[in-house]
Design a protein around this motif. Structure first.
Motif, PDB file in Angstrom:
ATOM      1  N   ARG A   1       0.813  -1.208   0.000  1.00  7.40           N
ATOM      2  CA  ARG A   1       0.000   0.000   0.000  1.00  7.40           C
ATOM      3  C   ARG A   1       0.852   1.266   0.000  1.00  7.40           C
ATOM      4  NH1 ARG A   1      -3.797  -0.470   4.758  1.00  7.40           N
ATOM      5  NH2 ARG A   1      -4.260  -2.455   3.776  1.00  7.40           N
ATOM      6  N   ARG A   2       2.029   1.209   0.587  1.00  6.46           N
ATOM      7  CA  ARG A   2       2.837   2.418   0.785  1.00  6.46           C
ATOM      8  C   ARG A   2       3.989   2.586  -0.199  1.00  6.46           C
ATOM      9  NH1 ARG A   2       3.310   2.710   7.378  1.00  6.46           N
ATOM     10  NH2 ARG A   2       1.093   3.068   7.729  1.00  6.46           N
ATOM     11  N   HIS A   3       4.214   1.607  -1.075  1.00  5.28           N
ATOM     12  CA  HIS A   3       5.355   1.680  -1.981  1.00  5.28           C
ATOM     13  C   HIS A   3       4.925   1.368  -3.405  1.00  5.28           C
ATOM     14  CE1 HIS A   3       7.193   1.158   1.991  1.00  5.28           C
ATOM     15  NE2 HIS A   3       8.225   1.813   1.493  1.00  5.28           N
ATOM     16  N   SER A   4       5.875   1.545  -4.321  1.00  7.12           N
ATOM     17  CA  SER A   4       5.586   1.285  -5.733  1.00  7.12           C
ATOM     18  C   SER A   4       5.424  -0.216  -5.975  1.00  7.12           C
ATOM     19  CB  SER A   4       6.727   1.817  -6.600  1.00  7.12           C
ATOM     20  OG  SER A   4       7.899   1.050  -6.395  1.00  7.12           O
ATOM     21  N   ARG A   5       4.885  -0.551  -7.134  1.00  3.39           N
ATOM     22  CA  ARG A   5       4.670  -1.962  -7.474  1.00  3.39           C
ATOM     23  C   ARG A   5       5.980  -2.742  -7.514  1.00  3.39           C
ATOM     24  NH1 ARG A   5      -0.166  -3.049 -11.605  1.00  3.39           N
ATOM     25  NH2 ARG A   5      -1.664  -1.625 -10.679  1.00  3.39           N
ATOM     26  N   LEU A   6       7.016  -2.131  -8.057  1.00  2.65           N
ATOM     27  CA  LEU A   6       8.307  -2.813  -8.152  1.00  2.65           C
ATOM     28  C   LEU A   6       8.878  -3.113  -6.765  1.00  2.65           C
ATOM     29  CD1 LEU A   6      10.558  -3.890  -9.929  1.00  2.65           C
ATOM     30  CD2 LEU A   6      11.557  -1.608  -9.930  1.00  2.65           C
ATOM     31  N   ARG A   7       8.868  -2.119  -5.896  1.00  4.47           N
ATOM     32  CA  ARG A   7       9.371  -2.336  -4.538  1.00  4.47           C
ATOM     33  C   ARG A   7       8.510  -3.328  -3.766  1.00  4.47           C
ATOM     34  NH1 ARG A   7      11.653   3.412  -2.264  1.00  4.47           N
ATOM     35  NH2 ARG A   7      13.207   3.658  -3.902  1.00  4.47           N
ATOM     36  N   ALA A   8       7.204  -3.244  -3.971  1.00 10.29           N
ATOM     37  CA  ALA A   8       6.295  -4.173  -3.296  1.00 10.29           C
ATOM     38  C   ALA A   8       6.527  -5.601  -3.771  1.00 10.29           C
ATOM     39  CB  ALA A   8       4.849  -3.756  -3.539  1.00 10.29           C
ATOM     40  N   ALA A   9       6.751  -5.780  -5.067  1.00 13.10           N
ATOM     41  CA  ALA A   9       7.032  -7.121  -5.597  1.00 13.10           C
ATOM     42  C   ALA A   9       8.342  -7.661  -5.044  1.00 13.10           C
ATOM     43  CB  ALA A   9       7.064  -7.088  -7.120  1.00 13.10           C
ATOM     44  N   ALA A  10       9.357  -6.799  -4.977  1.00 14.86           N
ATOM     45  CA  ALA A  10      10.648  -7.225  -4.431  1.00 14.86           C
ATOM     46  C   ALA A  10      10.516  -7.600  -2.955  1.00 14.86           C
ATOM     47  CB  ALA A  10      11.679  -6.117  -4.600  1.00 14.86           C
ATOM     48  N   PHE A  11       9.749  -6.827  -2.207  1.00 12.79           N
ATOM     49  CA  PHE A  11       9.529  -7.123  -0.793  1.00 12.79           C
ATOM     50  C   PHE A  11       8.784  -8.441  -0.628  1.00 12.79           C
ATOM     51  CE2 PHE A  11       7.145  -6.666   3.230  1.00 12.79           C
ATOM     52  CZ  PHE A  11       8.208  -6.449   4.094  1.00 12.79           C
ATOM     53  N   TYR A  12       7.757  -8.647  -1.444  1.00 10.13           N
ATOM     54  CA  TYR A  12       6.987  -9.893  -1.398  1.00 10.13           C
ATOM     55  C   TYR A  12       7.893 -11.098  -1.667  1.00 10.13           C
ATOM     56  CZ  TYR A  12       3.747 -13.543  -2.856  1.00 10.13           C
ATOM     57  OH  TYR A  12       3.081 -14.739  -2.994  1.00 10.13           O
ATOM     58  N   ILE A  13       8.725 -11.003  -2.694  1.00 13.22           N
ATOM     59  CA  ILE A  13       9.635 -12.102  -3.027  1.00 13.22           C
ATOM     60  C   ILE A  13      10.614 -12.352  -1.886  1.00 13.22           C
ATOM     61  CG2 ILE A  13      11.529 -12.759  -4.571  1.00 13.22           C
ATOM     62  CD1 ILE A  13       9.913 -11.334  -6.818  1.00 13.22           C
ATOM     63  N   ALA A  14      11.116 -11.288  -1.285  1.00 11.81           N
ATOM     64  CA  ALA A  14      12.062 -11.439  -0.178  1.00 11.81           C
ATOM     65  C   ALA A  14      11.402 -12.100   1.038  1.00 11.81           C
ATOM     66  CB  ALA A  14      12.627 -10.077   0.213  1.00 11.81           C
ATOM     67  N   VAL A  15      10.176 -11.692   1.345  1.00 12.12           N
ATOM     68  CA  VAL A  15       9.475 -12.279   2.489  1.00 12.12           C
ATOM     69  C   VAL A  15       9.138 -13.743   2.217  1.00 12.12           C
ATOM     70  CG1 VAL A  15       7.360 -12.179   3.886  1.00 12.12           C
ATOM     71  CG2 VAL A  15       8.586 -10.084   3.330  1.00 12.12           C
ATOM     72  N   VAL A  16       8.672 -14.045   1.004  1.00 11.05           N
ATOM     73  CA  VAL A  16       8.368 -15.439   0.646  1.00 11.05           C
ATOM     74  C   VAL A  16       9.636 -16.290   0.724  1.00 11.05           C
ATOM     75  CG1 VAL A  16       7.668 -16.952  -1.248  1.00 11.05           C
ATOM     76  CG2 VAL A  16       6.304 -14.945  -0.706  1.00 11.05           C
ATOM     77  N   ALA A  17      10.737 -15.773   0.215  1.00  5.65           N
ATOM     78  CA  ALA A  17      11.996 -16.526   0.267  1.00  5.65           C
ATOM     79  C   ALA A  17      12.437 -16.771   1.712  1.00  5.65           C
ATOM     80  CB  ALA A  17      13.082 -15.783  -0.500  1.00  5.65           C
ATOM     81  N   GLY A  18      12.314 -15.748   2.543  1.00  4.07           N
ATOM     82  CA  GLY A  18      12.684 -15.908   3.951  1.00  4.07           C
ATOM     83  C   GLY A  18      11.817 -16.928   4.668  1.00  4.07           C
ATOM     84  N   GLU A  19      10.516 -16.874   4.418  1.00  5.04           N
ATOM     85  CA  GLU A  19       9.615 -17.837   5.045  1.00  5.04           C
ATOM     86  C   GLU A  19       9.856 -19.240   4.502  1.00  5.04           C
ATOM     87  OE1 GLU A  19       7.816 -17.184   7.656  1.00  5.04           O
ATOM     88  OE2 GLU A  19       8.224 -15.039   7.579  1.00  5.04           O
ATOM     89  N   ALA A  20      10.207 -19.353   3.228  1.00  3.78           N
ATOM     90  CA  ALA A  20      10.505 -20.668   2.644  1.00  3.78           C
ATOM     91  C   ALA A  20      11.741 -21.283   3.293  1.00  3.78           C
ATOM     92  CB  ALA A  20      10.701 -20.543   1.140  1.00  3.78           C
ATOM     93  N   ILE A  21      12.754 -20.470   3.521  1.00  7.72           N
ATOM     94  CA  ILE A  21      13.974 -20.963   4.175  1.00  7.72           C
ATOM     95  C   ILE A  21      13.661 -21.416   5.604  1.00  7.72           C
ATOM     96  CG2 ILE A  21      16.220 -20.247   5.093  1.00  7.72           C
ATOM     97  CD1 ILE A  21      16.452 -18.473   2.543  1.00  7.72           C
ATOM     98  N   ARG A  22      12.894 -20.608   6.318  1.00  7.70           N
ATOM     99  CA  ARG A  22      12.528 -20.986   7.687  1.00  7.70           C
ATOM    100  C   ARG A  22      11.663 -22.249   7.702  1.00  7.70           C
ATOM    101  NH1 ARG A  22      11.710 -15.500   7.532  1.00  7.70           N
ATOM    102  NH2 ARG A  22      13.329 -14.331   8.585  1.00  7.70           N
ATOM    103  N   THR A  23      10.812 -22.396   6.673  1.00  2.00           N
ATOM    104  CA  THR A  23       9.987 -23.602   6.561  1.00  2.00           C
ATOM    105  C   THR A  23      10.862 -24.825   6.368  1.00  2.00           C
ATOM    106  OG1 THR A  23       8.141 -22.355   5.645  1.00  2.00           O
ATOM    107  CG2 THR A  23       8.181 -24.713   5.197  1.00  2.00           C
TER     108      THR A  23
END
Length: 72
Positions: free
Chosen positions: A24-46
């Motif tokens: 909601r607070r950032h551009s689409r590109l930054r939001a997509a990068a953040f989403y990928i980073a969070v998914v990757a982090g959660e995948a590693i922890r999983t």
């Protein structure tokens, strides 16, 4: 025995809300990068065996499985 389901639900809700707020607070590109980073982090922890991370990962990649609100 104490149920860990509320903890998993809360963790997944917090993670999804963090991503949605960032979107909601950032551009689409930054939001997509953040989403990928969070998914990757959660995948590693999983992969390391953390069940709360598994719940958050599933909530991120499958919106139909997201917790809408916490129930007591």
């Amino acid at each position: 025995m104490v149920s860990r389901a509320p903890t998993r639900s809360l963790a997944s809700l917090l993670t999804v809300n963090r991503v949605l707020l960032f979107r909601r607070r950032h551009s689409r590109l930054r939001a997509a990068a953040f989403y990928i980073a969070v998914v990757a982090g959660e995948a590693i922890r999983t992969l390391l065996g953390r069940r709360t991370a598994r719940a958050a990962f599933i909530a991120l990649v499958r919106p139909s499985r997201r917790v809408r609100e916490l129930t007591s």
